[in-house]
Design an enzyme around this catalytic site. Structure first.
Site, mmCIF file in Angstrom:
data_model
loop_
_atom_site.group_PDB
_atom_site.id
_atom_site.type_symbol
_atom_site.label_atom_id
_atom_site.label_comp_id
_atom_site.label_asym_id
_atom_site.label_seq_id
_atom_site.Cartn_x
_atom_site.Cartn_y
_atom_site.Cartn_z
ATOM 1 N N GLU A 131 0.827 -1.200 0.000
ATOM 2 C CA GLU A 131 0.000 0.000 0.000
ATOM 3 C C GLU A 131 0.862 1.251 0.000
ATOM 4 O O GLU A 131 0.515 2.266 -0.614
ATOM 5 C CB GLU A 131 -0.925 0.014 1.222
ATOM 6 C CG GLU A 131 -1.986 -1.074 1.240
ATOM 7 C CD GLU A 131 -3.109 -0.831 0.250
ATOM 8 O OE1 GLU A 131 -3.193 0.288 -0.297
ATOM 9 O OE2 GLU A 131 -3.902 -1.755 0.003
ATOM 10 N N GLU A 169 -6.533 6.052 -1.506
ATOM 11 C CA GLU A 169 -5.598 4.952 -1.286
ATOM 12 C C GLU A 169 -4.530 5.302 -0.252
ATOM 13 O O GLU A 169 -4.035 4.426 0.466
ATOM 14 C CB GLU A 169 -4.921 4.582 -2.617
ATOM 15 C CG GLU A 169 -5.827 3.893 -3.617
ATOM 16 C CD GLU A 169 -6.043 2.427 -3.289
ATOM 17 O OE1 GLU A 169 -5.369 1.917 -2.384
ATOM 18 O OE2 GLU A 169 -6.889 1.798 -3.947
ATOM 19 N N HIS A 172 -4.694 3.976 3.334
ATOM 20 C CA HIS A 172 -4.505 2.563 3.653
ATOM 21 C C HIS A 172 -3.140 2.303 4.285
ATOM 22 O O HIS A 172 -3.031 1.679 5.350
ATOM 23 C CB HIS A 172 -4.674 1.712 2.391
ATOM 24 C CG HIS A 172 -6.004 1.869 1.736
ATOM 25 N ND1 HIS A 172 -6.293 1.353 0.487
ATOM 26 C CD2 HIS A 172 -7.139 2.494 2.143
ATOM 27 C CE1 HIS A 172 -7.537 1.643 0.161
ATOM 28 N NE2 HIS A 172 -8.077 2.346 1.152
ATOM 29 N N GLU A 246 -11.267 -0.774 -1.885
ATOM 30 C CA GLU A 246 -10.717 -1.455 -3.060
ATOM 31 C C GLU A 246 -11.837 -1.981 -3.954
ATOM 32 O O GLU A 246 -11.724 -1.973 -5.180
ATOM 33 C CB GLU A 246 -9.808 -2.617 -2.628
ATOM 34 C CG GLU A 246 -8.699 -2.251 -1.652
ATOM 35 C CD GLU A 246 -7.641 -1.338 -2.245
ATOM 36 O OE1 GLU A 246 -7.912 -0.622 -3.222
ATOM 37 O OE2 GLU A 246 -6.517 -1.342 -1.707
#
Length: 382
Positions: A131, A169, A172, A246
């Site tokens: 990630e 994102e 994460h 996701e």
């Protein structure tokens, strides 16, 4: 973001753990020009060769220009408003509390993680490193002809999506890293020492991310399940929230490919076939802690054994997307398009058959221990 396949869990797709000797990321595809030998992890990396760039004919860029209104109406709505997005702090000890209450929350976090086995932390660290490779993914997308963010502030819906997707994102890796740090179960110094292509062709890029996002959805979903089974319900919520992101991202990229197949059936089909024939690796396959030269291979083996992400998951993803995109029923293709269609639609059963043989070979291999610097050099049986 699972991965790596992993993706690194970022994590585009992988055929992970197809051999006990591998160095592919959890989210990479494999070249099947001739029947490959499959093992419980994956194959060794190929020798570096000149990268092909700008493979998309210039006139194809007009396809994406013509789809801007469609993307505004069908892709951008899949982004969450900022005030509706979860933030890492929602799951972490509250630093605004008194010192005593803050320390109580950290102690509670450590009590919850005490019930998680060491091999779970190996997988969680690998997912986190994947990630954290987010800048690499954004850089990759911003090389794609026809959809790149030319200025860093472009009003194109493709650029708006990429910037907002990146922001979503980014949470994460931040959250997983902080949770791992507070748990005290991992060696953060060794983790921080660990370093985590496609062509500039958005046809390939969006097929790639369709696979990648579904792979990470599966991987994070499984880490959520395992955390819940072991009693850490907060970590289960963390991994589940990441998996939910996701899934939403997968839906966006799959919609884009679906539309490309509608407006350019042969071009879209050839891109899918091309991706599946190439060795597409994620940054995580290069992960190195300076000690274990086969770190990714060993991480992948643990993920396979725990059932976090397996070769069977890869075949499931392929079959799911074939059905979603209606690839078997597509008509009006050129001869090259039909050849690509035949290859793609026949690939999943082939992968499953090869995996069955690999599983039989793996059962005959003697278990052996591997030490992971991430968890203070504790030994995990593979």
């Amino acid at each position: 973001m699972q991965a790596s396949h992993f993706l690194c869990t970022k994590h585009p797709v992988c055929v992970p753990n197809l051999a006990h000797r591998c160095s592919k990321p959890p989210f990479s595809t494999v070249r099947f020009r001739q029947p490959p030998s499959i093992s419980a992890v994956a194959a060794p990396p190929p020798l570096l060769k000149p990268q092909k760039t700008h493979s998309m004919p210039p006139e194809k860029a007009e396809v994406f220009k013509s789809l801007e209104n469609w993307a505004t109406q069908n892709v951008l709505p899949l982004l969450k408003p900022v005030d509706k997005c979860w933030q890492p702090q929602d799951f972490l000890p509250d630093p605004t509390l008194s010192k005593a209450d803050f320390m109580d929350q950290i102690e509670a976090l450590r009590d919850r993680t005490a019930g998680l086995p060491d091999d779970y932390f190996v997988v969680l660290v690998g997912d986190m490193i994947t990630e954290e490779a987010l800048p690499t993914y954004q850089t990759m997308i911003n090389t794609l002809d026809g959809v790149k963010d030319e200025t860093g502030a472009s009003s194109s819906p493709w650029a708006l999506w990429t910037r907002a997707w990146t922001a979503e994102e980014n949470r994460h890796g931040d959250l997983l890293k902080t949770y791992l740090y507070l748990s005290g179960r991992v060696d953060m110094t060794m983790i921080e020492r660990t370093d985590p292509g496609t062509e500039n062709n958005p046809y390939l890029g969006y097929v790639y991310t369709s696979f990648q996002e579904r792979a990470t959805f599966i991987s994070h979903g499984n880490t959520a399940r395992l955390a819940k089974e072991r009693g850490d319900h907060v970590l289960a919520r963390i991994c589940g929230s990441i998996a939910s992101d996701e899934k939403r991202h997968e839906n966006a990229y799959a919609r884009i490919v679906e539309k490309l197949l509608e407006v350019d059936p042969t071009g879209g089909m050839i891109a899918i076939s091309d991706l599946m024939k190439k060795k597409i690796t994620m940054p995580a396959h290069l992960m190195s802690d300076g000690r274990d030269p086969r770190l990714f291979e060993h991480f992948s083996a643990v993920a396979q054994r725990l059932g976090v992400y397996t070769a069977h998951d890869y075949a499931d993803i392929l079959e799911f997307l074939i059905q979603r995109w209606g690839l078997e029923k597509m008509e009006g293709l050129t001869s090259e398009g039909r050849s690509a269609q035949e290859f793609v639609c026949g690939l999943a059963p082939r992968i499953r058959k090869l995996q069955e043989l690999a599983d039989k070979r793996a059962k005959k291999m003697k278990p052996h221990g591997v030490k992971f610097s991430w968890i203070f050099n504790k030994e995990i049986t593979l």
